[in-house]
Design a protein around this motif. Structure first.
Motif, mmCIF file in Angstrom:
data_model
loop_
_atom_site.group_PDB
_atom_site.id
_atom_site.type_symbol
_atom_site.label_atom_id
_atom_site.label_comp_id
_atom_site.label_asym_id
_atom_site.label_seq_id
_atom_site.Cartn_x
_atom_site.Cartn_y
_atom_site.Cartn_z
ATOM 1 N N GLY A 134 0.824 -1.208 0.000
ATOM 2 C CA GLY A 134 0.000 0.000 0.000
ATOM 3 C C GLY A 134 0.859 1.260 0.000
ATOM 4 N N LEU A 135 1.911 1.221 0.809
ATOM 5 C CA LEU A 135 2.792 2.387 0.945
ATOM 6 C C LEU A 135 3.370 2.822 -0.410
ATOM 7 C CD1 LEU A 135 4.307 4.236 3.043
ATOM 8 C CD2 LEU A 135 6.204 2.587 2.856
ATOM 9 N N ALA A 136 3.643 1.857 -1.263
ATOM 10 C CA ALA A 136 4.231 2.161 -2.578
ATOM 11 C C ALA A 136 3.315 3.066 -3.403
ATOM 12 C CB ALA A 136 4.522 0.862 -3.324
ATOM 13 N N HIS A 137 2.027 3.097 -3.050
ATOM 14 C CA HIS A 137 1.062 3.947 -3.775
ATOM 15 C C HIS A 137 0.719 5.225 -3.014
ATOM 16 C CE1 HIS A 137 0.259 1.014 -6.958
ATOM 17 N NE2 HIS A 137 0.570 0.127 -6.024
ATOM 18 N N CYS A 138 1.375 5.436 -1.901
ATOM 19 C CA CYS A 138 1.085 6.612 -1.063
ATOM 20 C C CYS A 138 1.988 7.758 -1.513
ATOM 21 C CB CYS A 138 1.309 6.263 0.408
ATOM 22 S SG CYS A 138 0.816 7.575 1.532
ATOM 23 N N ARG A 139 1.723 8.267 -2.738
ATOM 24 C CA ARG A 139 2.583 9.303 -3.290
ATOM 25 C C ARG A 139 1.772 10.212 -4.197
ATOM 26 N NH1 ARG A 139 6.667 5.599 -4.576
ATOM 27 N NH2 ARG A 139 7.899 7.452 -5.041
ATOM 28 N N VAL A 140 2.301 11.406 -4.409
ATOM 29 C CA VAL A 140 1.619 12.386 -5.257
ATOM 30 C C VAL A 140 1.445 11.802 -6.658
ATOM 31 C CG1 VAL A 140 1.850 14.671 -6.330
ATOM 32 C CG2 VAL A 140 2.391 14.348 -3.908
ATOM 33 N N GLY A 141 0.228 11.955 -7.204
ATOM 34 C CA GLY A 141 -0.078 11.405 -8.527
ATOM 35 C C GLY A 141 -0.979 10.189 -8.431
ATOM 36 N N GLU A 142 -1.049 9.575 -7.240
ATOM 37 C CA GLU A 142 -1.942 8.419 -7.062
ATOM 38 C C GLU A 142 -3.215 8.887 -6.355
ATOM 39 O OE1 GLU A 142 -0.750 4.817 -7.356
ATOM 40 O OE2 GLU A 142 1.411 5.161 -7.550
ATOM 41 N N SER A 148 -5.472 1.227 -0.932
ATOM 42 C CA SER A 148 -6.402 0.190 -0.471
ATOM 43 C C SER A 148 -6.314 -1.060 -1.332
ATOM 44 C CB SER A 148 -7.835 0.726 -0.553
ATOM 45 O OG SER A 148 -7.944 2.002 0.032
ATOM 46 N N HIS A 149 -6.328 -0.826 -2.646
ATOM 47 C CA HIS A 149 -6.325 -1.940 -3.595
ATOM 48 C C HIS A 149 -5.053 -2.778 -3.468
ATOM 49 C CE1 HIS A 149 -7.369 -4.095 -7.208
ATOM 50 N NE2 HIS A 149 -6.185 -3.838 -7.708
ATOM 51 N N ALA A 150 -3.921 -2.107 -3.329
ATOM 52 C CA ALA A 150 -2.641 -2.822 -3.236
ATOM 53 C C ALA A 150 -2.580 -3.669 -1.967
ATOM 54 C CB ALA A 150 -1.485 -1.822 -3.275
ATOM 55 N N VAL A 151 -3.126 -3.149 -0.873
ATOM 56 C CA VAL A 151 -3.155 -3.931 0.371
ATOM 57 C C VAL A 151 -3.986 -5.197 0.138
ATOM 58 C CG1 VAL A 151 -3.991 -3.995 2.754
ATOM 59 C CG2 VAL A 151 -2.835 -1.940 1.899
ATOM 60 N N ILE A 181 -9.371 5.235 5.396
ATOM 61 C CA ILE A 181 -8.542 4.498 4.423
ATOM 62 C C ILE A 181 -8.867 3.011 4.529
ATOM 63 C CG2 ILE A 181 -6.210 4.053 3.598
ATOM 64 C CD1 ILE A 181 -5.354 6.611 5.164
ATOM 65 N N ARG A 182 -9.661 2.533 3.601
ATOM 66 C CA ARG A 182 -10.007 1.100 3.573
ATOM 67 C C ARG A 182 -8.801 0.278 3.154
ATOM 68 N NH1 ARG A 182 -15.753 1.185 0.279
ATOM 69 N NH2 ARG A 182 -16.792 2.612 1.717
ATOM 70 N N ASN A 183 -8.806 -0.974 3.567
ATOM 71 C CA ASN A 183 -7.746 -1.900 3.160
ATOM 72 C C ASN A 183 -8.204 -2.816 2.035
ATOM 73 O OD1 ASN A 183 -5.585 -1.121 5.019
ATOM 74 N ND2 ASN A 183 -7.078 -1.716 6.585
ATOM 75 N N TYR A 184 -9.242 -2.368 1.316
ATOM 76 C CA TYR A 184 -9.775 -3.141 0.190
ATOM 77 C C TYR A 184 -10.453 -2.153 -0.753
ATOM 78 C CZ TYR A 184 -14.100 -2.223 2.632
ATOM 79 O OH TYR A 184 -15.140 -1.567 3.248
ATOM 80 N N GLY A 185 -10.664 -2.572 -1.999
ATOM 81 C CA GLY A 185 -11.392 -1.736 -2.949
ATOM 82 C C GLY A 185 -10.701 -1.667 -4.296
ATOM 83 N N VAL A 186 -11.425 -1.124 -5.274
ATOM 84 C CA VAL A 186 -10.854 -0.982 -6.619
ATOM 85 C C VAL A 186 -9.883 0.195 -6.627
ATOM 86 C CG1 VAL A 186 -12.830 -2.009 -7.799
ATOM 87 C CG2 VAL A 186 -12.786 0.459 -7.404
ATOM 88 N N ALA A 187 -8.910 0.140 -7.536
ATOM 89 C CA ALA A 187 -7.920 1.217 -7.653
ATOM 90 C C ALA A 187 -8.533 2.439 -8.343
ATOM 91 C CB ALA A 187 -6.715 0.709 -8.442
ATOM 92 N N GLY A 188 -7.863 3.579 -8.200
ATOM 93 C CA GLY A 188 -8.189 4.764 -8.995
ATOM 94 C C GLY A 188 -9.351 5.603 -8.505
ATOM 95 N N LYS A 189 -9.792 5.381 -7.273
ATOM 96 C CA LYS A 189 -10.926 6.147 -6.720
ATOM 97 C C LYS A 189 -10.453 7.036 -5.571
ATOM 98 C CE LYS A 189 -14.074 3.643 -8.996
ATOM 99 N NZ LYS A 189 -14.801 4.183 -10.157
ATOM 100 N N GLY A 190 -11.302 8.008 -5.235
ATOM 101 C CA GLY A 190 -11.033 8.830 -4.055
ATOM 102 C C GLY A 190 -10.119 9.995 -4.372
ATOM 103 N N PRO A 191 -9.793 10.761 -3.326
ATOM 104 C CA PRO A 191 -8.999 11.974 -3.534
ATOM 105 C C PRO A 191 -7.610 11.682 -4.082
ATOM 106 C CG PRO A 191 -9.396 11.558 -1.180
ATOM 107 C CD PRO A 191 -10.220 10.578 -1.933
ATOM 108 N N ARG A 192 -7.092 12.633 -4.847
ATOM 109 C CA ARG A 192 -5.698 12.564 -5.282
ATOM 110 C C ARG A 192 -4.799 12.916 -4.111
ATOM 111 N NH1 ARG A 192 -5.302 12.084 -10.654
ATOM 112 N NH2 ARG A 192 -7.151 12.659 -11.864
ATOM 113 N N LEU A 193 -3.668 12.235 -4.036
ATOM 114 C CA LEU A 193 -2.770 12.423 -2.889
ATOM 115 C C LEU A 193 -1.855 13.629 -3.120
ATOM 116 C CD1 LEU A 193 -1.959 8.675 -2.181
ATOM 117 C CD2 LEU A 193 -3.846 10.096 -1.335
ATOM 118 N N LEU A 194 -1.631 14.388 -2.040
ATOM 119 C CA LEU A 194 -0.855 15.627 -2.109
ATOM 120 C C LEU A 194 0.211 15.654 -1.020
ATOM 121 C CD1 LEU A 194 -3.819 18.160 -2.434
ATOM 122 C CD2 LEU A 194 -2.351 17.286 -4.295
#
Ligand code: MF3
Ligand code: CO
Length: 257
Positions: A134-142, A148-151, A181-194
């Motif tokens: 999950g952490l690998a996706h915790c960056r600006v642009g995601e 959630s999806h990666a977890v 922050i759910r630990n499940y779900g489809v990718a590409g949803k929710g707020p953009r990370l800043l």
């Protein structure tokens, strides 16, 4: 609303997080057969106070202790008890919140007690691994749900299940801030990370069903089928676009960023 933390606020969170990660590391030597869940919490409380900081959980919504200690089928929010003695083969999750100068860190680990079964060792390892996925996706642009999806992918690929009833959260001057922050779900949803966002990312995963129950103490969450559960949590701040894990001790085998 997701608040963005200033550099000064982030520095206070880092100071809290460093103590949190250190205590969680020290617990590896404290946790052994014969120790009670209260002994673990007493150690945590003493260490937090020795740093001049405050245990965030004590009194939070009436929670009666300075750390949550959850054994085997207990998922989260276990209440420390001097009568609950750990046995060889148990697994135990310890969750710690620390407030420093008004800023909070929140982190958890699951520990083996002596020698444990392959399943017990496996659920601990996969829970930790899913955090880093999950952490690998915790960056600006995601987006938030990329975490959630990666977890979920990591946990389910290993044959375990993801708890739905409890989630991670934004964190800052309050322990629980937006977003959830759910630990499940489809990718590409929710707020953009800043940059400036701070999150407690905390996979809770089960050996069997993801369904949960709460015990009569009104706190302890357990698996509905009595099988094992593990928890791994760090406070993460996006700084310069990248995730900075502020509660991971450098003596751990994947320290730093
Ligand atoms: N770490 C837990 C969380 O992330 C909080 C513990 S609940 C408390 O929600 F009541 F003990 F504070
Ligand atoms: Co948390």
């Amino acid at each position: 609303m997701i608040t963005l933390k200033t550099d000064k606020e982030i520095e206070k969170m880092r100071i809290s997080g460093k103590v949190n990660g250190s205590i969680l590391f020290e617990l590896k030597d404290i946790i052994k057969p014969g120790v009670s869940t209260k002994d673990i919490e007493a150690y945590v409380e003493k260490r937090i106070r020795a740093e001049g900081m405050t245990p965030t959980f004590l009194g939070y919504n009436g929670y009666p202790a300075s750390a949550c200690v959850s054994v085997n089928d207990e998922i989260v929010h276990g209440i420390p008890d001097e009568g609950r003695i750990l046995d060889e083969g148990d697994i135990v999750s310890v969750d710690i919140g620390i407030t420093h100068a008004g800023w909070v860190s929140d982190a958890a680990r699951t520990y083996p007690v002596g020698r444990v079964s392959d399943t017990a060792a496996g659920i601990i390892a996969v829970c930790r691994e899913s955090f880093f996925a999950g952490l690998a996706h915790c960056r600006v642009g995601e987006r938030l749900s990329d975490i959630s999806h990666a977890v979920q992918e990591t946990v389910e690929a290993a044959g375990f299940s993801v708890v739905r009833d409890y989630v991670g959260h934004g964190i800052g001057s309050r322990m629980h801030e937006d977003p959830q922050i759910r630990n499940y779900g489809v990718a590409g949803k929710g707020p953009r990370l800043l940059s400036g966002m701070a999150f407690a990312i905390e996979p809770m995963i089960n050996e069997g069903t993801y369904e949960t129950k709460v015990l009569a103490d009104n706190w302890t969450a357990v698996t509905a089928d009595g099988k094992l559960s593990a928890h791994y949590e760090n406070t993460v701040i996006i700084t310069g676009g990248e995730p900075e894990v502020i509660t991971l001790d450098e003596r751990d085998d994947r320290g730093g960023r």
